[in-house]
Design a protein around this motif. Structure first.
Motif, PDB file in Angstrom:
ATOM      1  N   ILE A 230       0.831  -1.202   0.000  1.00  0.00           N
ATOM      2  CA  ILE A 230       0.000   0.000   0.000  1.00  0.00           C
ATOM      3  C   ILE A 230       0.870   1.259   0.000  1.00  0.00           C
ATOM      4  N   LEU A 231       1.976   1.240   0.739  1.00  0.00           N
ATOM      5  CA  LEU A 231       2.902   2.379   0.718  1.00  0.00           C
ATOM      6  C   LEU A 231       3.409   2.614  -0.703  1.00  0.00           C
ATOM      7  N   GLN A 232       3.755   1.548  -1.390  1.00  0.00           N
ATOM      8  CA  GLN A 232       4.220   1.657  -2.771  1.00  0.00           C
ATOM      9  C   GLN A 232       3.135   2.289  -3.654  1.00  0.00           C
ATOM     10  N   GLU A 233       1.907   1.833  -3.509  1.00  0.00           N
ATOM     11  CA  GLU A 233       0.800   2.386  -4.294  1.00  0.00           C
ATOM     12  C   GLU A 233       0.579   3.861  -3.979  1.00  0.00           C
ATOM     13  N   GLU A 234       0.644   4.207  -2.700  1.00  0.00           N
ATOM     14  CA  GLU A 234       0.440   5.601  -2.309  1.00  0.00           C
ATOM     15  C   GLU A 234       1.561   6.492  -2.838  1.00  0.00           C
ATOM     16  N   CYS A 235       2.789   5.983  -2.858  1.00  0.00           N
ATOM     17  CA  CYS A 235       3.898   6.760  -3.432  1.00  0.00           C
ATOM     18  C   CYS A 235       3.657   7.010  -4.919  1.00  0.00           C
ATOM     19  N   ALA A 236       3.145   6.015  -5.617  1.00  0.00           N
ATOM     20  CA  ALA A 236       2.833   6.185  -7.041  1.00  0.00           C
ATOM     21  C   ALA A 236       1.745   7.232  -7.233  1.00  0.00           C
ATOM     22  N   GLU A 237       0.738   7.224  -6.361  1.00  0.00           N
ATOM     23  CA  GLU A 237      -0.324   8.221  -6.457  1.00  0.00           C
ATOM     24  C   GLU A 237       0.204   9.624  -6.148  1.00  0.00           C
ATOM     25  N   LEU A 238       1.153   9.720  -5.226  1.00  0.00           N
ATOM     26  CA  LEU A 238       1.774  11.019  -4.933  1.00  0.00           C
ATOM     27  C   LEU A 238       2.559  11.511  -6.143  1.00  0.00           C
ATOM     28  N   ILE A 239       3.265  10.627  -6.790  1.00  0.00           N
ATOM     29  CA  ILE A 239       4.003  10.995  -8.006  1.00  0.00           C
ATOM     30  C   ILE A 239       3.040  11.542  -9.053  1.00  0.00           C
ATOM     31  N   GLN A 240       1.913  10.887  -9.220  1.00  0.00           N
ATOM     32  CA  GLN A 240       0.924  11.345 -10.187  1.00  0.00           C
ATOM     33  C   GLN A 240       0.366  12.720  -9.795  1.00  0.00           C
ATOM     34  N   ALA A 241       0.102  12.926  -8.518  1.00  0.00           N
ATOM     35  CA  ALA A 241      -0.409  14.223  -8.056  1.00  0.00           C
ATOM     36  C   ALA A 241       0.613  15.335  -8.308  1.00  0.00           C
ATOM     37  N   ILE A 242       1.886  15.040  -8.078  1.00  0.00           N
ATOM     38  CA  ILE A 242       2.943  16.023  -8.335  1.00  0.00           C
ATOM     39  C   ILE A 242       3.005  16.350  -9.828  1.00  0.00           C
ATOM     40  N   SER A 243       2.863  15.337 -10.672  1.00  0.00           N
ATOM     41  CA  SER A 243       2.859  15.570 -12.119  1.00  0.00           C
ATOM     42  C   SER A 243       1.719  16.491 -12.527  1.00  0.00           C
ATOM     43  N   LYS A 244       0.550  16.303 -11.918  1.00  0.00           N
ATOM     44  CA  LYS A 244      -0.587  17.162 -12.244  1.00  0.00           C
ATOM     45  C   LYS A 244      -0.351  18.598 -11.787  1.00  0.00           C
ATOM     46  N   VAL A 245       0.285  18.771 -10.649  1.00  0.00           N
ATOM     47  CA  VAL A 245       0.633  20.123 -10.193  1.00  0.00           C
ATOM     48  C   VAL A 245       1.567  20.778 -11.195  1.00  0.00           C
ATOM     49  N   LYS A 246       2.557  20.035 -11.647  1.00  0.00           N
ATOM     50  CA  LYS A 246       3.527  20.594 -12.588  1.00  0.00           C
ATOM     51  C   LYS A 246       2.886  20.899 -13.939  1.00  0.00           C
ATOM     52  N   ARG A 247       1.924  20.090 -14.342  1.00  0.00           N
ATOM     53  CA  ARG A 247       1.277  20.291 -15.645  1.00  0.00           C
ATOM     54  C   ARG A 247       0.201  21.363 -15.605  1.00  0.00           C
ATOM     55  N   PHE A 248      -0.609  21.372 -14.530  1.00  0.00           N
ATOM     56  CA  PHE A 248      -1.817  22.199 -14.527  1.00  0.00           C
ATOM     57  C   PHE A 248      -1.840  23.270 -13.434  1.00  0.00           C
TER      58      PHE A 248
ATOM     59  N   ASP B 298      -1.683  10.549   2.689  1.00  0.00           N
ATOM     60  CA  ASP B 298      -1.763   9.095   2.532  1.00  0.00           C
ATOM     61  C   ASP B 298      -0.387   8.443   2.671  1.00  0.00           C
ATOM     62  N   VAL B 299       0.632   9.059   2.061  1.00  0.00           N
ATOM     63  CA  VAL B 299       1.991   8.515   2.161  1.00  0.00           C
ATOM     64  C   VAL B 299       2.490   8.600   3.602  1.00  0.00           C
ATOM     65  N   LEU B 300       2.260   9.730   4.252  1.00  0.00           N
ATOM     66  CA  LEU B 300       2.684   9.860   5.654  1.00  0.00           C
ATOM     67  C   LEU B 300       1.983   8.838   6.541  1.00  0.00           C
ATOM     68  N   CYS B 301       0.704   8.605   6.291  1.00  0.00           N
ATOM     69  CA  CYS B 301      -0.034   7.591   7.046  1.00  0.00           C
ATOM     70  C   CYS B 301       0.627   6.228   6.904  1.00  0.00           C
ATOM     71  N   MET B 302       0.977   5.872   5.690  1.00  0.00           N
ATOM     72  CA  MET B 302       1.579   4.555   5.457  1.00  0.00           C
ATOM     73  C   MET B 302       2.995   4.472   6.015  1.00  0.00           C
ATOM     74  N   ILE B 303       3.744   5.564   5.992  1.00  0.00           N
ATOM     75  CA  ILE B 303       5.069   5.568   6.618  1.00  0.00           C
ATOM     76  C   ILE B 303       4.924   5.346   8.120  1.00  0.00           C
ATOM     77  N   ASN B 304       3.945   6.031   8.725  1.00  0.00           N
ATOM     78  CA  ASN B 304       3.695   5.824  10.154  1.00  0.00           C
ATOM     79  C   ASN B 304       3.310   4.379  10.442  1.00  0.00           C
ATOM     80  N   LEU B 305       2.472   3.799   9.583  1.00  0.00           N
ATOM     81  CA  LEU B 305       2.099   2.394   9.768  1.00  0.00           C
ATOM     82  C   LEU B 305       3.306   1.468   9.611  1.00  0.00           C
ATOM     83  N   ALA B 306       4.220   1.828   8.722  1.00  0.00           N
ATOM     84  CA  ALA B 306       5.434   1.021   8.555  1.00  0.00           C
ATOM     85  C   ALA B 306       6.245   1.016   9.848  1.00  0.00           C
ATOM     86  N   PHE B 307       6.298   2.151  10.522  1.00  0.00           N
ATOM     87  CA  PHE B 307       6.965   2.197  11.827  1.00  0.00           C
ATOM     88  C   PHE B 307       6.159   1.440  12.876  1.00  0.00           C
ATOM     89  N   ASP B 308       4.858   1.693  12.926  1.00  0.00           N
ATOM     90  CA  ASP B 308       4.009   1.093  13.962  1.00  0.00           C
ATOM     91  C   ASP B 308       3.947  -0.428  13.879  1.00  0.00           C
TER      92      ASP B 308
END
Length: 88
Positions: free
Chosen positions: A14-32, A47-57
Motif C-alpha cells: 500500500i505504501l508503494q501504491e500511495e507513493c505512485a499516487e503522490l508521483i501522479q499528483a505532483i505531475s498534475k501540479v507541474k502540468r496544470f 496518505d503517504v505519511l499515514c503509510m510511513i507511520n504504519l510502517a513504523f508502527d
C-alpha cells in the motif's frame, strides 16, 4: 533481522501504491498548476505519511530517532549543495 509477514507485505504494498499516487499528483501540479491541484496533492502526501507511520508502527521500519535525524540532515546538506531549494 526482522521477518516479513503478511501484515508487513501489505503495508509495503500500500505504501508503494500511495507513493505512485503522490508521483501522479505532483505531475498534475507541474502540468496544470498548484492552485487547481493543491487539495489532491495534500491528500496524497497525507496518505503517504499515514503509510510511513504504519510502517513504523507495525515494525516494517524500526524507529530510531537519532538515525532518522542524521539521515535527514545528510539529505538536507546534499540539497544545499546540488539544488536551489535553500537558495534565496
Amino acid at each position: 533481522m526482522i521477518e516479513m509477514n503478511k501484515q508487513h507485505d501489505e503495508v509495503l504494498l500500500i505504501l508503494q501504491e500511495e507513493c505512485a499516487e503522490l508521483i501522479q499528483a505532483i505531475s498534475k501540479v507541474k502540468r496544470f498548476g498548484l492552485q487547481e491541484n493543491k487539495d489532491n496533492l495534500l491528500q496524497e502526501v497525507a496518505d503517504v505519511l499515514c503509510m510511513i507511520n504504519l510502517a513504523f508502527d507495525t515494525g516494517v521500519l524500526i524507529k530510531d530517532e537519532d538515525t532518522l535525524r542524521k539521515r535527514i540532515s545528510v539529505k538536507e546538506e546534499r540539497l544545499k549543495i546540488y539544488s536551489d531549494i535553500y537558495k534565496t
